[in-house]
Design an enzyme around this catalytic site. Sequence first.
Site, PDB file in Angstrom:
ATOM      1  N   ARG A  36      -1.048   9.217   9.051  1.00 57.54           N
ATOM      2  CA  ARG A  36      -2.264   9.060   8.260  1.00 57.54           C
ATOM      3  C   ARG A  36      -3.313  10.036   8.795  1.00 57.54           C
ATOM      4  O   ARG A  36      -3.289  10.425   9.972  1.00 57.54           O
ATOM      5  CB  ARG A  36      -2.787   7.629   8.363  1.00 57.54           C
ATOM      6  CG  ARG A  36      -1.867   6.565   7.785  1.00 57.54           C
ATOM      7  CD  ARG A  36      -2.513   5.195   7.893  1.00 57.54           C
ATOM      8  NE  ARG A  36      -1.693   4.155   7.296  1.00 57.54           N
ATOM      9  CZ  ARG A  36      -0.832   3.395   7.955  1.00 57.54           C
ATOM     10  NH1 ARG A  36      -0.681   3.568   9.270  1.00 57.54           N
ATOM     11  NH2 ARG A  36      -0.131   2.466   7.347  1.00 57.54           N
ATOM     12  N   LYS A  85      -2.905   0.649  11.247  1.00 65.06           N
ATOM     13  CA  LYS A  85      -3.680  -0.375  10.561  1.00 65.06           C
ATOM     14  C   LYS A  85      -3.382  -1.757  11.136  1.00 65.06           C
ATOM     15  O   LYS A  85      -2.238  -2.097  11.412  1.00 65.06           O
ATOM     16  CB  LYS A  85      -3.352  -0.367   9.066  1.00 65.06           C
ATOM     17  CG  LYS A  85      -3.964   0.801   8.303  1.00 65.06           C
ATOM     18  CD  LYS A  85      -3.727   0.646   6.815  1.00 65.06           C
ATOM     19  CE  LYS A  85      -4.428   1.745   6.032  1.00 65.06           C
ATOM     20  NZ  LYS A  85      -4.220   1.599   4.575  1.00 65.06           N
ATOM     21  N   HIS A 141      -3.032  13.030   2.502  1.00 66.15           N
ATOM     22  CA  HIS A 141      -2.226  11.887   2.083  1.00 66.15           C
ATOM     23  C   HIS A 141      -1.053  12.324   1.211  1.00 66.15           C
ATOM     24  O   HIS A 141       0.023  11.710   1.255  1.00 66.15           O
ATOM     25  CB  HIS A 141      -3.106  10.869   1.336  1.00 66.15           C
ATOM     26  CG  HIS A 141      -2.573   9.469   1.422  1.00 66.15           C
ATOM     27  ND1 HIS A 141      -2.415   8.811   2.625  1.00 66.15           N
ATOM     28  CD2 HIS A 141      -2.157   8.611   0.460  1.00 66.15           C
ATOM     29  CE1 HIS A 141      -1.929   7.601   2.398  1.00 66.15           C
ATOM     30  NE2 HIS A 141      -1.757   7.453   1.087  1.00 66.15           N
ATOM     31  N   ARG A 170       1.667  13.262   3.430  1.00 65.13           N
ATOM     32  CA  ARG A 170       2.326  12.038   3.910  1.00 65.13           C
ATOM     33  C   ARG A 170       3.307  11.536   2.845  1.00 65.13           C
ATOM     34  O   ARG A 170       4.419  11.122   3.156  1.00 65.13           O
ATOM     35  CB  ARG A 170       1.267  10.996   4.239  1.00 65.13           C
ATOM     36  CG  ARG A 170       1.800   9.610   4.631  1.00 65.13           C
ATOM     37  CD  ARG A 170       0.608   8.765   5.094  1.00 65.13           C
ATOM     38  NE  ARG A 170       0.849   7.334   5.026  1.00 65.13           N
ATOM     39  CZ  ARG A 170       1.375   6.598   6.008  1.00 65.13           C
ATOM     40  NH1 ARG A 170       1.755   7.202   7.121  1.00 65.13           N
ATOM     41  NH2 ARG A 170       1.527   5.299   5.877  1.00 65.13           N
ATOM     42  N   HIS A 218       4.024   0.585   7.444  1.00 64.82           N
ATOM     43  CA  HIS A 218       3.701  -0.355   6.375  1.00 64.82           C
ATOM     44  C   HIS A 218       4.064  -1.768   6.805  1.00 64.82           C
ATOM     45  O   HIS A 218       5.188  -2.031   7.219  1.00 64.82           O
ATOM     46  CB  HIS A 218       4.473  -0.014   5.098  1.00 64.82           C
ATOM     47  CG  HIS A 218       4.019   1.248   4.453  1.00 64.82           C
ATOM     48  ND1 HIS A 218       4.809   1.971   3.566  1.00 64.82           N
ATOM     49  CD2 HIS A 218       2.848   1.933   4.540  1.00 64.82           C
ATOM     50  CE1 HIS A 218       4.144   3.030   3.156  1.00 64.82           C
ATOM     51  NE2 HIS A 218       2.959   3.033   3.736  1.00 64.82           N
ATOM     52  N   TYR A 237       7.636   4.883  -2.870  1.00 62.50           N
ATOM     53  CA  TYR A 237       8.205   6.216  -2.671  1.00 62.50           C
ATOM     54  C   TYR A 237       9.596   6.356  -3.267  1.00 62.50           C
ATOM     55  O   TYR A 237      10.219   7.411  -3.144  1.00 62.50           O
ATOM     56  CB  TYR A 237       8.257   6.535  -1.170  1.00 62.50           C
ATOM     57  CG  TYR A 237       6.901   6.624  -0.549  1.00 62.50           C
ATOM     58  CD1 TYR A 237       6.093   7.724  -0.772  1.00 62.50           C
ATOM     59  CD2 TYR A 237       6.406   5.589   0.241  1.00 62.50           C
ATOM     60  CE1 TYR A 237       4.824   7.802  -0.224  1.00 62.50           C
ATOM     61  CE2 TYR A 237       5.142   5.661   0.794  1.00 62.50           C
ATOM     62  CZ  TYR A 237       4.368   6.763   0.559  1.00 62.50           C
ATOM     63  OH  TYR A 237       3.112   6.829   1.099  1.00 62.50           O
TER      64      TYR A 237
END
Length: 307
Positions: free
Chosen positions: A151, A175, A240, A243, A266, A275
Amino acid sequence: MTALADHALIDRFLEMMTAEAGAAPNTVAAYRSDLALASQRLDGGLAAADADALTRVANDWAALSRSTVARKSASLRRFYAFLADEGHRADDPGKALPRPGTARPLPKVLSHADVDRLFAAVAERQARPIADPNDLRLAALIELLYGSGLRATELVSLPRNAVHPDRPFLILRGKGGRERLVPISDRARAAVAVWRDHVDSDRLWLFPSGKGHLSRIRLYQLVKALAADAGVPPDRVSPHVLRHAFATHLLEGGADLRALQSMLGHADIATTEIYTHVDASRLVELVNSRHPLADVPARVDVPPRAP
């Protein structure tokens, strides 16, 4: 309730989101903005608002995108759930807020040729007669973005010695404070090693800027400028998007979805599944070539004819 009460309760709610829910700083900032704007719209009466008041707030969102409305609704619903749990309200008016569909748009996709053009532009910069350390920095940034799927925030805030020349991975806290192992390619490690020689040993960050580190906005600008140099439309390229390219191209090559989920950090595999927008023909090819029965001839039993 007064505007002061709104302010105090919003602060308590965000403290809970940080300490108990492990919300990322960007999430907390977005929630604070959403709640502050709603409080302002209701003249400081957000905490005491009823369903009719929330309907007026939601009506102001008519021109906003579905994703923005979803986030604002989520901010307010979680706030009212918190108030009810803490005993500040006997009811929860959050049900009056809209719940737009959760469908996500497909991410922008870069082809392998697009990525090749970006790296060719990086190489061309590095081949200039007069060397510019910023070109070495750009090479390290792009290698890490596309080669590891970092990220933007994770990338710009890497410590100076995060990438070891003899270790093909790094450990990141992403995150929600979740740690994950991120593989680092030989190319990326080599690019980082060359760039790090130009970073003073007393600097904390791998990509320093001023007293801190490179900003996300500056990274965004550098990537856009590189795209323009490479002949790739800049509106199709961002940190992004690189990514996304990392994830998409790995899946196209047959990568395991669970492994990709771990690399991207994630929490929910449903996020990773976005994806899987690869060509149907590619999916068919993978089934035909990778399935355990791919090389086993099919047995067809033909029933005997009736007499």
